[in-house]
Motif scaffolding. Structure first.
Motif, PDB file in Angstrom:
ATOM      1  N   ALA B  66       0.835  -1.202   0.000  1.00 49.07           N
ATOM      2  CA  ALA B  66       0.000   0.000   0.000  1.00 49.07           C
ATOM      3  C   ALA B  66       0.866   1.247   0.000  1.00 49.07           C
ATOM      4  CB  ALA B  66      -0.922  -0.003   1.224  1.00 49.07           C
ATOM      5  N   GLY B  67       2.174   1.054  -0.211  1.00 47.63           N
ATOM      6  CA  GLY B  67       3.085   2.182  -0.277  1.00 47.63           C
ATOM      7  C   GLY B  67       3.432   2.755   1.088  1.00 47.63           C
ATOM      8  N   ARG B  68       3.120   2.025   2.185  1.00 48.58           N
ATOM      9  CA  ARG B  68       3.454   2.542   3.524  1.00 48.58           C
ATOM     10  C   ARG B  68       4.932   2.272   3.805  1.00 48.58           C
ATOM     11  NH1 ARG B  68      -1.794  -0.344   6.027  1.00 48.58           N
ATOM     12  NH2 ARG B  68      -0.790  -2.008   4.852  1.00 48.58           N
ATOM     13  N   ASP B  69       5.563   3.210   4.522  1.00 54.07           N
ATOM     14  CA  ASP B  69       6.992   3.068   4.807  1.00 54.07           C
ATOM     15  C   ASP B  69       7.179   1.972   5.852  1.00 54.07           C
ATOM     16  OD1 ASP B  69       9.783   3.871   4.739  1.00 54.07           O
ATOM     17  OD2 ASP B  69       9.408   4.576   6.784  1.00 54.07           O
ATOM     18  N   LEU B  70       7.924   0.911   5.500  1.00 57.12           N
ATOM     19  CA  LEU B  70       8.044  -0.256   6.360  1.00 57.12           C
ATOM     20  C   LEU B  70       8.810   0.071   7.644  1.00 57.12           C
ATOM     21  CD1 LEU B  70       7.368  -3.215   6.671  1.00 57.12           C
ATOM     22  CD2 LEU B  70       9.508  -3.776   5.520  1.00 57.12           C
ATOM     23  N   TYR B  71       9.867   0.912   7.516  1.00 58.83           N
ATOM     24  CA  TYR B  71      10.636   1.282   8.700  1.00 58.83           C
ATOM     25  C   TYR B  71       9.735   1.951   9.733  1.00 58.83           C
ATOM     26  CZ  TYR B  71      13.705   4.103  11.627  1.00 58.83           C
ATOM     27  OH  TYR B  71      14.307   4.695  12.687  1.00 58.83           O
ATOM     28  N   THR B  72       8.928   2.898   9.254  1.00 57.33           N
ATOM     29  CA  THR B  72       8.024   3.595  10.155  1.00 57.33           C
ATOM     30  C   THR B  72       7.054   2.614  10.817  1.00 57.33           C
ATOM     31  OG1 THR B  72       8.148   5.472   8.676  1.00 57.33           O
ATOM     32  CG2 THR B  72       6.394   5.510  10.313  1.00 57.33           C
ATOM     33  N   ARG B  73       6.597   1.645  10.040  1.00 54.60           N
ATOM     34  CA  ARG B  73       5.641   0.683  10.592  1.00 54.60           C
ATOM     35  C   ARG B  73       6.312  -0.193  11.660  1.00 54.60           C
ATOM     36  NH1 ARG B  73       0.900   0.130   8.639  1.00 54.60           N
ATOM     37  NH2 ARG B  73       0.653  -2.120   8.795  1.00 54.60           N
ATOM     38  N   VAL B  74       7.582  -0.575  11.381  1.00 57.87           N
ATOM     39  CA  VAL B  74       8.299  -1.370  12.386  1.00 57.87           C
ATOM     40  C   VAL B  74       8.442  -0.566  13.670  1.00 57.87           C
ATOM     41  CG1 VAL B  74      10.546  -2.370  12.969  1.00 57.87           C
ATOM     42  CG2 VAL B  74       9.504  -2.868  10.763  1.00 57.87           C
ATOM     43  N   VAL B  75       8.817   0.725  13.551  1.00 57.57           N
ATOM     44  CA  VAL B  75       8.998   1.568  14.739  1.00 57.57           C
ATOM     45  C   VAL B  75       7.691   1.655  15.515  1.00 57.57           C
ATOM     46  CG1 VAL B  75       9.403   3.926  15.518  1.00 57.57           C
ATOM     47  CG2 VAL B  75      10.918   2.910  13.801  1.00 57.57           C
ATOM     48  N   TYR B  76       6.593   1.922  14.798  1.00 59.55           N
ATOM     49  CA  TYR B  76       5.312   2.038  15.503  1.00 59.55           C
ATOM     50  C   TYR B  76       4.815   0.686  16.026  1.00 59.55           C
ATOM     51  CZ  TYR B  76       4.671   6.998  14.712  1.00 59.55           C
ATOM     52  OH  TYR B  76       4.804   8.350  14.780  1.00 59.55           O
ATOM     53  N   GLY B  77       5.259  -0.365  15.362  1.00 61.96           N
ATOM     54  CA  GLY B  77       4.844  -1.700  15.799  1.00 61.96           C
ATOM     55  C   GLY B  77       5.471  -2.123  17.116  1.00 61.96           C
ATOM     56  N   THR B  78       6.586  -1.453  17.478  1.00 62.56           N
ATOM     57  CA  THR B  78       7.264  -1.776  18.740  1.00 62.56           C
ATOM     58  C   THR B  78       6.285  -1.744  19.901  1.00 62.56           C
ATOM     59  OG1 THR B  78       9.195  -0.668  17.832  1.00 62.56           O
ATOM     60  CG2 THR B  78       9.258  -1.223  20.172  1.00 62.56           C
ATOM     61  N   ARG B  79       5.426  -0.700  19.873  1.00 58.61           N
ATOM     62  CA  ARG B  79       4.515  -0.520  20.992  1.00 58.61           C
ATOM     63  C   ARG B  79       3.610  -1.734  21.142  1.00 58.61           C
ATOM     64  NH1 ARG B  79       1.625   5.141  21.350  1.00 58.61           N
ATOM     65  NH2 ARG B  79       3.715   5.772  21.976  1.00 58.61           N
ATOM     66  N   GLU B  80       3.090  -2.228  20.051  1.00 58.24           N
ATOM     67  CA  GLU B  80       2.163  -3.366  20.126  1.00 58.24           C
ATOM     68  C   GLU B  80       2.906  -4.648  20.502  1.00 58.24           C
ATOM     69  OE1 GLU B  80      -0.898  -3.790  17.512  1.00 58.24           O
ATOM     70  OE2 GLU B  80      -1.238  -1.641  17.211  1.00 58.24           O
ATOM     71  N   SER B  81       4.054  -4.860  19.833  1.00 61.08           N
ATOM     72  CA  SER B  81       4.804  -6.076  20.124  1.00 61.08           C
ATOM     73  C   SER B  81       5.266  -6.103  21.572  1.00 61.08           C
ATOM     74  CB  SER B  81       6.005  -6.192  19.190  1.00 61.08           C
ATOM     75  OG  SER B  81       5.591  -6.753  17.977  1.00 61.08           O
ATOM     76  N   PHE B  82       5.848  -4.973  21.998  1.00 61.01           N
ATOM     77  CA  PHE B  82       6.307  -4.899  23.383  1.00 61.01           C
ATOM     78  C   PHE B  82       5.135  -4.955  24.361  1.00 61.01           C
ATOM     79  CE2 PHE B  82      10.614  -3.899  24.952  1.00 61.01           C
ATOM     80  CZ  PHE B  82      11.294  -4.378  23.863  1.00 61.01           C
ATOM     81  N   GLY B  83       4.038  -4.317  23.946  1.00 56.27           N
ATOM     82  CA  GLY B  83       2.854  -4.339  24.805  1.00 56.27           C
ATOM     83  C   GLY B  83       2.432  -5.768  25.068  1.00 56.27           C
ATOM     84  N   ILE B  84       2.422  -6.559  23.999  1.00 56.05           N
ATOM     85  CA  ILE B  84       2.046  -7.962  24.163  1.00 56.05           C
ATOM     86  C   ILE B  84       3.072  -8.677  25.048  1.00 56.05           C
ATOM     87  CG2 ILE B  84       1.739 -10.164  22.960  1.00 56.05           C
ATOM     88  CD1 ILE B  84       0.732  -8.547  20.552  1.00 56.05           C
ATOM     89  N   GLY B  85       4.365  -8.428  24.761  1.00 58.40           N
ATOM     90  CA  GLY B  85       5.422  -9.074  25.532  1.00 58.40           C
ATOM     91  C   GLY B  85       5.320  -8.751  27.010  1.00 58.40           C
ATOM     92  N   LEU B  86       5.197  -7.457  27.322  1.00 56.57           N
ATOM     93  CA  LEU B  86       5.113  -7.035  28.717  1.00 56.57           C
ATOM     94  C   LEU B  86       3.846  -7.555  29.374  1.00 56.57           C
ATOM     95  CD1 LEU B  86       6.332  -3.337  28.490  1.00 56.57           C
ATOM     96  CD2 LEU B  86       7.346  -5.128  29.894  1.00 56.57           C
ATOM     97  N   GLY B  87       2.732  -7.378  28.661  1.00 60.02           N
ATOM     98  CA  GLY B  87       1.437  -7.773  29.225  1.00 60.02           C
ATOM     99  C   GLY B  87       1.393  -9.260  29.510  1.00 60.02           C
ATOM    100  N   ALA B  88       1.811 -10.049  28.514  1.00 57.94           N
ATOM    101  CA  ALA B  88       1.747 -11.500  28.674  1.00 57.94           C
ATOM    102  C   ALA B  88       2.677 -11.948  29.793  1.00 57.94           C
ATOM    103  CB  ALA B  88       2.139 -12.185  27.362  1.00 57.94           C
ATOM    104  N   THR B  89       3.894 -11.356  29.848  1.00 54.29           N
ATOM    105  CA  THR B  89       4.842 -11.763  30.884  1.00 54.29           C
ATOM    106  C   THR B  89       4.321 -11.367  32.266  1.00 54.29           C
ATOM    107  OG1 THR B  89       6.584 -11.411  29.281  1.00 54.29           O
ATOM    108  CG2 THR B  89       7.261 -11.719  31.547  1.00 54.29           C
ATOM    109  N   ALA B  90       3.763 -10.148  32.361  1.00 48.61           N
ATOM    110  CA  ALA B  90       3.244  -9.697  33.645  1.00 48.61           C
ATOM    111  C   ALA B  90       2.120 -10.627  34.114  1.00 48.61           C
ATOM    112  CB  ALA B  90       2.730  -8.262  33.535  1.00 48.61           C
TER     113      ALA B  90
END
Lengths: 557, 279
Positions: B66-90
């Motif tokens: 869709a022409g979205r910048d992949l780097y930007t998406r990876v950076v913004y995806g950190t929040r969700e990935s980490f959110g899952i990691g932190l939440g699940a571990t907690a």
């Protein structure tokens, strides 16, 4: 094998004509990362004679022993003018050529047989290991040789034991298996690093006899030990090490009975025994004890009646660990409980502290119920009885500082401090009472030395101002000079505060030094009790007699 | 008998691997808190003029279909990935601490029953449990957290129980009882904090592990659904174009690997240090 008698070991000690040294070490230096731990020592070992290297922890004696078998360890730097085995230069050996010598020419016996033997292999295979490594005989011949060796070191039923694993054997048998392995190839030099330290007195005597026999067959023995009285039993020559140097070196009778160096004298004075009762152990303070508070024989502070404790093992078999034990501890008195490992003395202490519920019997504290109370009713009077454990490190929470540990103990005492300032003042006073200063307040116990830690443990036990202190092997983990300081401290505190001690130890010398009356325990029972001097001079029970005969001691001039 | 003690400071020396791990985690934390600092683009800005561009100066990681910048998406995806990691571990930790302490403190019958249940749960594949939960509740961020959290709890619970059993043997526990502290006071002052010590490091290890699991689920289309920039979802979205635009798989995949490695390495370092200090 016939167990050699005392006469046999004495015969082995008769000074042989000086012959060529079998192992000769000149100006040995060992450093770890720039820190020199052995600072240029020289000694020789002769066939059929035993050289003992004696010293306290950190003296460099174990490093020396390991260097002689080429196992100094990673990060070490070894330098020497001479390390020669029968004229053969060992100083410049590679690891590979060491392997040819280790086991064949030089045998090595370590202190702790449980960690030195592979738990997963049969004892027989471990004993035969040197034979296998040096390609001697066939598998079957090695197996039968291992059984012969086990028999030679006095292991009963050697063919059965050879098939067992090390953890199935008692400590004494394991140590003998280790010696069997060390002498498997009949090495000309045997290096024994604290060979009896982990053993009970009676087993220790057997192991020493075994080494004496090996010596009389012409082996040169180098024994490393912290215990001068053990040394007296086997050595022909003694070298006293301190901070990497040999401070005194000579024939055993000279060094032990006519010492020249101040350090040797201090070490010898520090050994508690029947002769040291009522005196201080630390040299230079040989003033008699201060006037002692009288013992109040009408007021039993602790009175234990018919205690027994039965544990059910995982195999659902009941084991009686404490069996019908009764005693009284009077105000101001020290009652010693002595016994070998597994005699039930620590369990008895646990029951007296009401930390282990007895299966039967009860203990009263100052005439009122104690162990029969509910935990809730017991808690308010806990402050009247304190405890000092053997291992001063594990008895402190690693996260707490010395100050916090002591404040916590004060708060549980008879007079809880009403303000922070008062708490601090009293903690500092407690530290001073046990020979420490306010500068230790913020230290974690982890950073203190063994002796300092035990002082903190005593300060904690005293903080609630108890009338009874249960001391469970309080000096067993300490060097002899530190042990002397701690024992002196305990006697001083008794004179000052009138506190009663229930004093538990496996060390007969320590028990005799400290106790007014003693109980001798074996297999959970009290086999003999009475006035300490009377029991030690005229033991009635065969077991007590056996203990006292087995006890290595220094004859005082 | 004379052990040569290592100087206390020697254990604290920083290894290069530790330094790199700390740097990686620091960048991830920035991406988590303020992704705007690392990129000026909008992760959801569609640009149909520039779809499936390969990595270049203007688009570091290239662009997607869709022409979205992949780097930007990876950076913004950190929040969700980490959110899952932190939440699940907690979540896993909370369950583990409760079960582990109950089992370790109760001993006897309660311990036996709990331990057997934990053994069974431990043997039950996390993925299967996750699939079950997702089948019931439908894929969503919350479901993924709960699924991964519950799935990894039994392992931690067994460890907590072991810690409790270990620490309650310690001399200072008995010494504290001997001073007249109540059972509860001893648990609160000594047993709980000391039993918890190794868990800090385990949590760091667990976050990395949870991120990998969540990514796996997303890749299967069972986790957070596209167009979310969660790392696993990025992998899922890029799957269709894998032969023509492999960077859509390779680069987010590398990010997952590097992030997990850094967290794991950091966790191990922490673990060693805490063990060293406890001795």
């Amino acid at each position: 094998m016939t167990v050699p008698t005392a006469a046999a070991s004495a015969a082995g000690r008769v000074a042989t004509e000086p012959q060529a040294a079998l192992l000769s070490v000149g100006n040995l230096r060992v450093a770890f990362g720039g820190r020199e731990v052995v600072k240029g020592i020289s000694f020789d070992a002769y066939p059929g004679r035993c050289l003992a290297i004696v010293g306290e922890s950190g003296s460099g004696k174990s490093v020396t022993a390991r260097t002689l078998v080429g196992l100094t360890g990673a990060g070490s730097h070894v330098a020497a003018d001479r390390i020669e085995l029968d004229g053969l230069d060992l100083a410049t050996r590679s690891e590979r050529s060491w392997r040819a010598i280790r086991g064949r020419d030089i045998g090595f016996v370590l202190q702790d047989a449980l960690v030195s033997l592979d738990q997963l292999r049969r004892v027989g295979d471990e004993v035969a290991e040197p034979l296998r490594v040096h390609h001697r005989g066939t598998r079957a011949s090695r197996r039968s040789r291992a059984i012969e060796l086990l028999e030679a070191v006095g292991v009963p039923e050697p063919s059965v034991k050879a098939r067992q694993r090390p953890y199935e054997l008692s400590g004494g048998l394991r140590q003998r298996a280790l010696i069997a392995s060390a002498i498997a190839l009949d090495p000309r030099v045997l290096i024994a690093d604290e060979p009896t330290t982990a053993l009970d007195v009676t087993v220790q005597a057997q192991v020493l006899d075994l080494l004496a026999e090996s010596k009389s067959r012409g082996t040169a023995i180098i024994m490393i030990s912290h215990d001068l009285s053990v040394v007296a039993r086997l050595a022909d020559e003694v070298a006293v090490m301190r901070e990497g140097e040999i401070v005194e070196h000579g024939p055993v009778d000279e060094v032990l009975y006519r010492p020249v160096h101040e350090y040797t004298k201090a070490l010898l004075d520090a050994i508690p025994s029947e002769h040291t009762r009522g005196t201080r152990l630390v040299r230079g303070t040989s003033a008699p004890r201060r006037t002692r508070r009288p013992i109040d024989a009408d007021r039993p502070l602790l009175s234990a009646r018919h205690l027994s404790k039965v544990y059910r093992g995982p195999d659902r078999v009941d084991r009686t660990v404490v069996d019908d034990v009764s005693f009284e501890l009077f105000a101001g008195e020290t009652l010693g409980i002595v016994g070998e490992s597994g005699s039930g003395k620590t369990t008895t202490a646990g029951i007296a502290l009401a930390l282990i519920p007895p299966t039967a019997g009860e203990v009263d504290l100052d005439g009122s119920a104690w162990t029969s109370l509910t935990p809730g009713r017991r808690r308010p009077i806990r402050k009247r009885i304190g405890v000092v454990y053997q291992d001063p490190l594990s008895s402190f929470d690693p996260r707490w500082t010395v100050g916090r540990i002591l404040v916590d103990a004060l708060a549980k005492g008879k007079r809880p401090p009403s303000s922070r300032a008062e708490a601090r003042d009293r903690v500092v006073r407690l530290l001073e009472q046990v020979g420490l200063t306010a500068q230790h307040l913020e230290d974690a116990p982890l950073r203190l030395s063994g002796g300092q830690r035990q002082r903190v443990a005593i300060a904690r036990a005293l903080a609630p101002e108890p009338e009874v202190l249960v001391c469970d092997e309080p000096v067993s983990a300490l060097d002899v000079s530190i042990q002397a300081q701690v024992l002196d401290l305990l006697t001083d505190l008794q004179d000052e505060l009138g506190v009663s001690y229930l004093f538990i130890s496996h060390d007969l010398g320590v028990i005799h030094h400290m106790s007014d009356r003693i109980l001798v325990m074996k297999d959970g029972r009290v086999v003999e009790s009475g006035d300490a001097d009377a029991v030690f001079r005229n033991p009635q029970h065969p077991y007590t007699q056996r203990l006292l005969t087995a006890l290595p001691r220094l004859a005082r001039a | 008998m004379t052990a040569i003690a290592l100087p206390y400071r020697a254990a604290l020396r920083l290894r290069p691997a530790t330094v790199v791990s700390v740097l990686v985690v620091a960048v991830l934390v920035v991406a988590l808190i303020a992704p705007g600092l690392l990129t000026t683009r909008d992760p959801n800005a569609i640009d149909l003029q520039s779809t499936l561009l390969s990595p270049s100066w203007s688009h570091w990681f290239g662009t997607d279909d869709a022409g979205r910048d992949l780097y930007t998406r990876v950076v913004y995806g950190t929040r969700e990935s980490f959110g899952i990691g932190l939440g699940a571990t907690a979540l896993a930790m909370v369950i583990a601490i409760v079960l582990g302490f109950v089992a370790g403190l109760a001993r006897g019958f309660v311990d036996t029953v709990l331990s057997r249940i934990l053994d069974v749960a431990f043997a039950f594949p996390v993925l299967l449990l996750a699939l079950l939960l997702i089948a019931i509740r439908g894929p969503s961020l919350g479901t993924v957290i709960v699924a991964v959290g519950i799935g990894s709890a039994p392992g931690y619970a067994r460890m907590v129980r072991g810690q409790v059993l270990h620490v309650r043997q310690a001399g200072y526990i008995q010494a504290s009882h001997a001073l007249g502290h109540t059972r509860w006071a001893v648990i609160r002052q000594h047993l709980f904090p000391n039993a918890m010590r190794p868990l800090v490091a385990m949590m760091t290890l667990g976050i990395g592990q949870s991120i990998v699991w969540a990514s796996g689920l997303a890749f299967l289309g069972l986790g957070v659904a596209p167009p979310s920039p969660e790392w696993g979802a990025l992998l899922d979205a890029g799957r269709a174009a894998i032969t023509t635009s492999p960077w859509l798989e390779i680069l987010p995949g590398l990010v997952i690997v590097v992030a997990t490695l850094a967290l794991t390495s950091l966790g191990r370092t922490l673990q060693h240090r805490l063990e060293g200090a406890a001795r």
